[in-house]
Each structure stands twice: as structure tokens, then as C-alpha cells.
Design a protein around this motif. Sequence first.
Motif, PDB file in Angstrom:
ATOM      1  N   MET A   8      -1.283  -0.767   7.344  1.00 57.30           N
ATOM      2  CA  MET A   8      -1.700   0.252   6.382  1.00 57.30           C
ATOM      3  C   MET A   8      -1.592   1.671   6.922  1.00 57.30           C
ATOM      4  SD  MET A   8      -4.933  -1.549   4.465  1.00 57.30           S
ATOM      5  CE  MET A   8      -5.827  -2.081   5.929  1.00 57.30           C
ATOM      6  N   SER A   9      -1.110   1.826   8.131  1.00 55.63           N
ATOM      7  CA  SER A   9      -1.119   3.139   8.773  1.00 55.63           C
ATOM      8  C   SER A   9      -0.377   4.203   7.976  1.00 55.63           C
ATOM      9  CB  SER A   9      -0.582   3.042  10.196  1.00 55.63           C
ATOM     10  OG  SER A   9       0.735   2.541  10.201  1.00 55.63           O
ATOM     11  N   TRP A  10       0.749   3.878   7.392  1.00 57.84           N
ATOM     12  CA  TRP A  10       1.514   4.890   6.657  1.00 57.84           C
ATOM     13  C   TRP A  10       0.998   5.109   5.241  1.00 57.84           C
ATOM     14  CZ3 TRP A  10       4.180   8.536   8.756  1.00 57.84           C
ATOM     15  CH2 TRP A  10       4.594   8.361  10.076  1.00 57.84           C
TER      16      TRP A  10
ATOM     17  N   PHE B  38       0.800  -1.220   0.000  1.00 56.68           N
ATOM     18  CA  PHE B  38       0.000   0.000   0.000  1.00 56.68           C
ATOM     19  C   PHE B  38       0.836   1.274   0.000  1.00 56.68           C
ATOM     20  CE2 PHE B  38      -3.471  -2.888   1.301  1.00 56.68           C
ATOM     21  CZ  PHE B  38      -4.342  -2.576   0.269  1.00 56.68           C
ATOM     22  N   THR B  39       2.071   1.227   0.473  1.00 55.95           N
ATOM     23  CA  THR B  39       2.913   2.418   0.326  1.00 55.95           C
ATOM     24  C   THR B  39       3.430   2.532  -1.102  1.00 55.95           C
ATOM     25  OG1 THR B  39       4.857   1.269   1.221  1.00 55.95           O
ATOM     26  CG2 THR B  39       3.555   2.633   2.761  1.00 55.95           C
ATOM     27  N   ALA B  40       3.545   1.415  -1.800  1.00 62.78           N
ATOM     28  CA  ALA B  40       3.943   1.445  -3.213  1.00 62.78           C
ATOM     29  C   ALA B  40       2.777   1.863  -4.112  1.00 62.78           C
ATOM     30  CB  ALA B  40       4.468   0.078  -3.648  1.00 62.78           C
ATOM     31  N   TYR B  41       1.557   1.557  -3.690  1.00 68.86           N
ATOM     32  CA  TYR B  41       0.367   1.857  -4.489  1.00 68.86           C
ATOM     33  C   TYR B  41      -0.673   2.594  -3.638  1.00 68.86           C
ATOM     34  CZ  TYR B  41       2.501  -1.749  -7.365  1.00 68.86           C
ATOM     35  OH  TYR B  41       3.379  -2.488  -8.108  1.00 68.86           O
ATOM     36  N   PRO B  42      -0.388   3.822  -3.222  1.00 63.62           N
ATOM     37  CA  PRO B  42      -1.328   4.543  -2.346  1.00 63.62           C
ATOM     38  C   PRO B  42      -2.688   4.783  -3.000  1.00 63.62           C
ATOM     39  CG  PRO B  42       0.414   6.007  -3.115  1.00 63.62           C
ATOM     40  CD  PRO B  42       0.780   4.626  -3.545  1.00 63.62           C
ATOM     41  N   GLU B  43      -2.724   4.829  -4.329  1.00 66.57           N
ATOM     42  CA  GLU B  43      -4.016   5.019  -5.006  1.00 66.57           C
ATOM     43  C   GLU B  43      -4.924   3.816  -4.760  1.00 66.57           C
ATOM     44  OE1 GLU B  43      -1.354   2.881  -7.878  1.00 66.57           O
ATOM     45  OE2 GLU B  43      -1.079   4.545  -6.498  1.00 66.57           O
ATOM     46  N   ARG B  44      -4.359   2.633  -4.632  1.00 66.55           N
ATOM     47  CA  ARG B  44      -5.168   1.436  -4.351  1.00 66.55           C
ATOM     48  C   ARG B  44      -5.688   1.461  -2.917  1.00 66.55           C
ATOM     49  NH1 ARG B  44      -1.371  -2.879  -7.604  1.00 66.55           N
ATOM     50  NH2 ARG B  44      -1.771  -1.959  -9.657  1.00 66.55           N
ATOM     51  N   PHE B  45      -4.889   2.016  -2.025  1.00 67.65           N
ATOM     52  CA  PHE B  45      -5.333   2.190  -0.634  1.00 67.65           C
ATOM     53  C   PHE B  45      -6.551   3.126  -0.607  1.00 67.65           C
ATOM     54  CE2 PHE B  45      -5.162   4.623   3.346  1.00 67.65           C
ATOM     55  CZ  PHE B  45      -5.328   3.597   4.251  1.00 67.65           C
TER      56      PHE B  45
ATOM     57  N   ASN C  24     -10.444   2.165   0.478  1.00 64.60           N
ATOM     58  CA  ASN C  24     -11.205   2.894   1.492  1.00 64.60           C
ATOM     59  C   ASN C  24     -12.508   3.443   0.915  1.00 64.60           C
ATOM     60  OD1 ASN C  24      -9.617   2.454   3.727  1.00 64.60           O
ATOM     61  ND2 ASN C  24      -8.271   4.165   3.262  1.00 64.60           N
ATOM     62  N   TRP C  25     -12.467   3.905  -0.315  1.00 67.61           N
ATOM     63  CA  TRP C  25     -13.696   4.376  -0.950  1.00 67.61           C
ATOM     64  C   TRP C  25     -14.682   3.213  -1.109  1.00 67.61           C
ATOM     65  CZ3 TRP C  25     -15.578   9.063  -1.789  1.00 67.61           C
ATOM     66  CH2 TRP C  25     -16.720   9.166  -2.575  1.00 67.61           C
TER      67      TRP C  25
END
Length: 119
Positions: free
Chosen positions: A79-81, A12-19, A23-24
Motif C-alpha cells: 500500500m506504500s504508493w 489501492f492505486t486504482a481506488y485511492p479514495e478507498r485507501f 485509514n480513516w
Amino acid sequence: MPAYAGRVHDYFTAYPERFRLMNWGRLELAHGTPPDPNHPIQAALLHKTEQLRDAQKTGHLDPAWDPVDILMFVNQLAMSWAGQTDLVPTDETQRAPFLSARRAAIVAAVQRLFPASTA
């Protein structure tokens, strides 16, 4: 559990858009409806909690914890960061060491919360 947390952090830090999309998507889930084993996200969560329950039954994980709590705590730590992009350096020379240190902290926290059984 610690290795899983590290992998989730890395992803998720490599792909923040997926995070953000994940969430959406959670906003779209109907509130208060029973779990649907045919829904892909819910099926994955049910499968993971069953894996944790099996690890508890075989003595690999402390049975005092509810598997749902273990999964949620580990995922939230991992996933915090990914959700704190404004705090992560954008300069690559600083970003990689920063995220590496955050990953180490996450892995250590999960190891302390949910140590592997010595049985």
C-alpha cells in the motif's frame, strides 16, 4: 505473498479514495482492545494470520517470522504508493508505467523478504 502484494498495490492505486477511507476507519478502532473475531476487519486479519501460520506449518513459509509481522510488512509495502498520490504522475502516459515499475519493486521486495520454501 508476492502475488498478493501486487494485487493489493493494484487495488489501492486504482481506488485511492478507498485507501483513505480505510485509514480513516483505523482511527475509529478502539485502541488497546482485544481482537474481536466478529468485527469484519479484525476477523479478516485473524483469518489471514492463520493462513500464514498454516503456510509456516506446512513448510511453505519461513517459520522464523511472526505471521502478524509478515502480514503487516507485506501490506505496508503493497500500500506504500497508494498513500503517496502526490508523487504519482497524473498524466496517464506516465502514470501506468510508473505504477507498473512500483508494483514490480513491491513484488520483488516481498519475494526477497518472504521467499517461497523450497521444501
